[in-house]
Scaffold this motif. Sequence first.
Motif, PDB file in Angstrom:
ATOM      1  N   SER A   1       0.825  -1.212   0.000  1.00  0.00           N
ATOM      2  CA  SER A   1       0.000   0.000   0.000  1.00  0.00           C
ATOM      3  C   SER A   1       0.857   1.259   0.000  1.00  0.00           C
ATOM      4  N   CYS A   2       1.906   1.273   0.836  1.00  0.00           N
ATOM      5  CA  CYS A   2       2.792   2.444   0.878  1.00  0.00           C
ATOM      6  C   CYS A   2       3.489   2.653  -0.463  1.00  0.00           C
ATOM      7  N   PHE A   3       3.891   1.560  -1.108  1.00  0.00           N
ATOM      8  CA  PHE A   3       4.560   1.671  -2.403  1.00  0.00           C
ATOM      9  C   PHE A   3       3.615   2.257  -3.454  1.00  0.00           C
ATOM     10  N   LEU A   4       2.368   1.784  -3.486  1.00  0.00           N
ATOM     11  CA  LEU A   4       1.398   2.279  -4.472  1.00  0.00           C
ATOM     12  C   LEU A   4       1.056   3.746  -4.218  1.00  0.00           C
ATOM     13  N   VAL A   5       0.941   4.138  -2.958  1.00  0.00           N
ATOM     14  CA  VAL A   5       0.689   5.546  -2.636  1.00  0.00           C
ATOM     15  C   VAL A   5       1.856   6.411  -3.098  1.00  0.00           C
ATOM     16  N   GLY A   6       3.081   5.932  -2.895  1.00  0.00           N
ATOM     17  CA  GLY A   6       4.247   6.671  -3.354  1.00  0.00           C
ATOM     18  C   GLY A   6       4.289   6.814  -4.857  1.00  0.00           C
ATOM     19  N   VAL A   7       3.951   5.748  -5.574  1.00  0.00           N
ATOM     20  CA  VAL A   7       3.917   5.809  -7.039  1.00  0.00           C
ATOM     21  C   VAL A   7       2.861   6.801  -7.511  1.00  0.00           C
ATOM     22  N   ALA A   8       1.672   6.743  -6.892  1.00  0.00           N
ATOM     23  CA  ALA A   8       0.599   7.660  -7.283  1.00  0.00           C
ATOM     24  C   ALA A   8       0.977   9.112  -7.001  1.00  0.00           C
ATOM     25  N   PHE A   9       1.559   9.376  -5.844  1.00  0.00           N
ATOM     26  CA  PHE A   9       1.968  10.743  -5.515  1.00  0.00           C
ATOM     27  C   PHE A   9       3.034  11.235  -6.487  1.00  0.00           C
ATOM     28  N   ALA A  10       3.993  10.366  -6.826  1.00  0.00           N
ATOM     29  CA  ALA A  10       5.055  10.764  -7.750  1.00  0.00           C
ATOM     30  C   ALA A  10       4.506  11.041  -9.153  1.00  0.00           C
ATOM     31  N   TYR A  11       3.589  10.183  -9.620  1.00  0.00           N
ATOM     32  CA  TYR A  11       3.117  10.319 -11.005  1.00  0.00           C
ATOM     33  C   TYR A  11       2.118  11.459 -11.168  1.00  0.00           C
ATOM     34  N   PHE A  12       1.215  11.604 -10.210  1.00  0.00           N
ATOM     35  CA  PHE A  12       0.146  12.596 -10.378  1.00  0.00           C
ATOM     36  C   PHE A  12       0.491  13.975  -9.829  1.00  0.00           C
ATOM     37  N   VAL A  13       1.524  14.078  -8.988  1.00  0.00           N
ATOM     38  CA  VAL A  13       1.867  15.372  -8.385  1.00  0.00           C
ATOM     39  C   VAL A  13       3.256  15.840  -8.812  1.00  0.00           C
ATOM     40  N   VAL A  14       4.280  15.065  -8.465  1.00  0.00           N
ATOM     41  CA  VAL A  14       5.651  15.538  -8.661  1.00  0.00           C
ATOM     42  C   VAL A  14       6.061  15.499 -10.125  1.00  0.00           C
ATOM     43  N   PHE A  15       5.759  14.415 -10.833  1.00  0.00           N
ATOM     44  CA  PHE A  15       6.174  14.295 -12.234  1.00  0.00           C
ATOM     45  C   PHE A  15       5.576  15.383 -13.128  1.00  0.00           C
ATOM     46  N   PRO A  16       4.258  15.647 -13.105  1.00  0.00           N
ATOM     47  CA  PRO A  16       3.734  16.738 -13.930  1.00  0.00           C
ATOM     48  C   PRO A  16       4.333  18.095 -13.571  1.00  0.00           C
ATOM     49  N   MET A  17       4.515  18.338 -12.280  1.00  0.00           N
ATOM     50  CA  MET A  17       5.082  19.599 -11.836  1.00  0.00           C
ATOM     51  C   MET A  17       6.503  19.770 -12.375  1.00  0.00           C
ATOM     52  N   SER A  18       7.308  18.727 -12.300  1.00  0.00           N
ATOM     53  CA  SER A  18       8.684  18.797 -12.775  1.00  0.00           C
ATOM     54  C   SER A  18       8.737  18.929 -14.290  1.00  0.00           C
TER      55      SER A  18
END
Length: 256
Positions: free
Chosen positions: A112-129
């Motif tokens: 669960s923690c891994f999937l939350v991290g992937v979702a946060f990275a893809y939907f928040v950090v990656f588009p922003m960067s």
Amino acid sequence: MEAKNTMTLLGHIAELRKRLLRIAAVFIVSMAAGLFAAPHILTLLRTHSPLHVAWNVFSPWDGLRIYMSIAVVLSLLPTIPFGMYQIWRFVCQGLKPGEQKAAVRYIPFAASCFLVGVAFAYFVVFPMSLRFTAGINRQIGLVETYGVSQYFGFMFNIMIPLAIAFELPVIVMFLARIGILNPSILKGMRRYAYVVLVAVAALISPPDLVSHLMVAVPLIALYEISAWLTGWVHRKKQRAKEALEHAVTDGSYSAT
């Protein structure tokens, strides 16, 4: 006795071989499904990309490399949890009932923690960067021509560190469970941990204050959650130890 020990060792090896074959079978079946689904996933990622640009190839192997990479990632999604469960089933025979229950809880929690991290990275950090770097390119008059290999390399370089960082509560709670960490250690490390987490946030996010905060605050929150979980595990162990000592003192405890 020697023959019995030999048979026991061979039995463990046979059991391990059986579980590894099961993991390999799940990986092969998942890989076949991943090869079928990879083109659809690539189309979905291109359609919902933060930047609607063409993906180019600069090597004859780029397309095949990305195609196989997506298939492997898709195949690992069911294989990793199944593999963790099979490994747990293999080692649980040597654990006490309480240890078995404690160990099996880590599997869904870690996933669960891994999937939350992937979702946060893809939907928040990656588009922003990606938007930030694209804006810099346009300001200095560069033509944006994205190679598909470079695009996914940029995405994975952001997603993988964040997904691993989101495993921090699981790792800390496990280390607290086996007695390596305790609340006082984490409390003493807090100021240094904050510096490291802010540095990590600065490395994987655009160089502006809002972006730094959007990445650093969740990482710091993960550290505080880990510290709280460590305190909870430590208090639980202390209560169990005190209860055992009290039982021994009263004479109500007997070793079997």
